[in-house]
Design a protein around this motif. Structure first.
Motif, short mmCIF file in Angstrom:
data_model
loop_
_atom_site.label_atom_id
_atom_site.label_comp_id
_atom_site.label_asym_id
_atom_site.label_seq_id
_atom_site.Cartn_x
_atom_site.Cartn_y
_atom_site.Cartn_z
N ASP A 97 0.80 -1.22 0.00
CA ASP A 97 0.00 0.00 0.00
C ASP A 97 0.83 1.27 0.00
OD1 ASP A 97 -2.73 -1.19 0.25
OD2 ASP A 97 -1.88 -2.00 2.10
N ARG A 133 5.50 8.68 10.91
CA ARG A 133 5.24 7.24 10.89
C ARG A 133 6.34 6.49 11.63
NH1 ARG A 133 2.93 2.80 8.44
NH2 ARG A 133 1.28 4.06 7.52
N VAL A 183 4.73 -1.20 2.98
CA VAL A 183 3.79 -1.50 4.06
C VAL A 183 2.49 -2.03 3.47
CG1 VAL A 183 2.43 -0.56 5.97
CG2 VAL A 183 4.77 0.22 5.61
N HIS A 184 2.07 -3.18 3.97
CA HIS A 184 0.74 -3.71 3.64
C HIS A 184 -0.19 -3.44 4.80
CE1 HIS A 184 -2.49 -6.43 2.50
NE2 HIS A 184 -2.38 -7.01 3.68
N ASN A 185 -1.33 -2.82 4.51
CA ASN A 185 -2.31 -2.55 5.53
C ASN A 185 -3.02 -3.84 5.89
OD1 ASN A 185 -4.32 -1.62 7.19
ND2 ASN A 185 -5.44 -0.50 5.61
N GLU A 244 -5.37 -4.50 7.80
CA GLU A 244 -6.80 -4.46 8.07
C GLU A 244 -7.59 -5.05 6.92
OE1 GLU A 244 -8.17 -3.45 10.94
OE2 GLU A 244 -6.13 -3.18 11.66
N TYR A 292 2.32 -3.11 13.91
CA TYR A 292 1.15 -2.29 14.16
C TYR A 292 1.44 -0.84 13.78
CZ TYR A 292 0.29 -6.34 17.14
OH TYR A 292 0.14 -7.61 17.60
N GLY A 293 0.38 -0.14 13.34
CA GLY A 293 0.54 1.24 12.91
C GLY A 293 0.13 2.27 13.94
N LYS A 326 -4.15 -1.54 14.83
CA LYS A 326 -4.08 -1.30 13.39
C LYS A 326 -2.92 -2.09 12.77
CE LYS A 326 -4.32 2.29 9.86
NZ LYS A 326 -3.33 1.74 8.95
N ARG A 327 -3.14 -3.37 12.61
CA ARG A 327 -2.06 -4.26 12.19
C ARG A 327 -1.56 -3.94 10.79
NH1 ARG A 327 -6.86 -7.02 12.00
NH2 ARG A 327 -7.28 -8.39 10.23
N GLU A 328 -0.26 -4.12 10.60
CA GLU A 328 0.42 -3.89 9.33
C GLU A 328 1.44 -5.00 9.10
OE1 GLU A 328 0.45 0.99 9.16
OE2 GLU A 328 2.16 -0.04 10.08
N TYR A 383 5.28 -5.30 7.25
CA TYR A 383 6.36 -4.54 6.64
C TYR A 383 7.22 -5.47 5.78
CZ TYR A 383 5.05 -1.68 10.68
OH TYR A 383 4.35 -0.98 11.62
#
Length: 296
Positions: free
Chosen positions: A13, A44, A82-84, A86, A227-228, A238-240, A242
């Motif tokens: 993303d 970030r 980064v992959h979101n 959610e 997490y973000g 808000k898991r991510e 990397y």
């Protein structure tokens, strides 16, 4: 190297190219890859889910930077994607908390944590597909588009295999399309001596009973779960996922680069802000910059 960093089916993303310098390190309008000043201004941070992952990650980063400094290499970058977490690649939430359009279902928690799943990490981060993995990059999508246009669409996500089958059937390749009146003619000796690029074999998942030696990630695609958001009570949400790796590793600190350092400093630029510095200074600054982006 860049394709191998994003060797995953997950959608990337956001992407950053990070050097640890500041001078000229801001992405232009419309650029999809952001840079050092952009990530600093956004505020970030990366927050790894696995205990001890931060220390292991930074230790490996320092080892790599030290190795390249000994070789006289500088001007490399950390490519960070980064992959979101959610949402999965199909737009559905891994935890079934969202409906079409991305709106949370009744009772769904947009900032859920592993505790909401009884600390079941597999249920939290999820694994949905068992097909061979391919990089989710423009290169891969271009190959898949060619394969679909050729009609070989029933080969899972393995576009390379689809192209191999298509070309073996005598499909409309670039060579055939440009043959013209010289079709069937033997190529010049110089061209005959150049071997064709081999088609990469499909990636096959192999499950091993041996424990992973990777202290940063347990994922087969090398992604680092994290997490973000850090909530007021200190909980992470808000898991991510990397995906990162060092790229552009072939630039020696040669006479041209030494001259560039002198000219940029003479123009009034700080040695801490410009990208072009000696390998030892570059490596130390690089590791220090990335370490500030990874929270405890």
């Amino acid at each position: 190297i860049m394709r191998s960093v994003f060797h995953t089916q997950k959608k990337i993303d956001r992407v950053w190219d990070l050097k640890g310098s500041r001078a000229g390190r801001r992405a232009g309008a419309g650029d999809s890859v952001q840079k050092d000043l952009d990530i600093l201004e956004e505020g970030r941070r990366m927050r790894f889910a696995r205990p001890g992952a931060r220390a292991a990650f930074l230790e490996q980063l320092a080892r790599d930077a030290t190795f390249m400094a000994r070789l006289g290499i500088m001007d490399y970058s950390l490519l960070l994607g980064v992959h979101n977490g959610e949402e999965d690649d199909d737009g559905d939430d891994d935890g079934d908390d969202e409906v079409d359009g991305g709106a949370p279902k009744a009772g769904g928690n947009p900032y859920e944590t592993p505790r909401d799943h009884g600390n079941n990490r597999k249920a939290f981060f999820g694994k949905k597909k068992e097909e061979p993995e391919r990089s989710n990059t423009p290169f891969r999508r271009g190959i898949m588009q060619r394969a679909s246009t050729a009609g070989d669409t029933k080969v899972g996500n393995d576009g390379f295999r689809a192209l191999e089958v298509h070309d073996a059937r005598g499909g409309s390749s670039a060579r055939e399309a440009g043959a013209g009146d010289s079709a069937g003619a033997s190529p010049p000796p110089a061209l005959r001596a150049i071997p064709e690029s081999p088609v990469p074999p499909p990636v096959v998942k192999r499950k091993s009973s041996m424990p992973s030696s990777n202290a940063v990630s347990l994922r087969e695609d090398g992604g680092i779960e994290g997490y973000g958001v850090r909530l007021e009570d200190g909980a992470l949400a808000k898991r991510e996922i990397y995906f990162c790796g060092i790229i552009d590793i072939l630039q020696y600190y040669n006479a041209r680069k030494i001259g560039e350092t002198v000219l940029r400093k003479a123009a009034g630029n700080s040695g801490q802000d410009i990208s072009c510095v000696d390998p030892e200074t570059y490596g130390k600054r690089f590791v220090k910059f990335i370490s500030k982006l990874v929270e405890e």
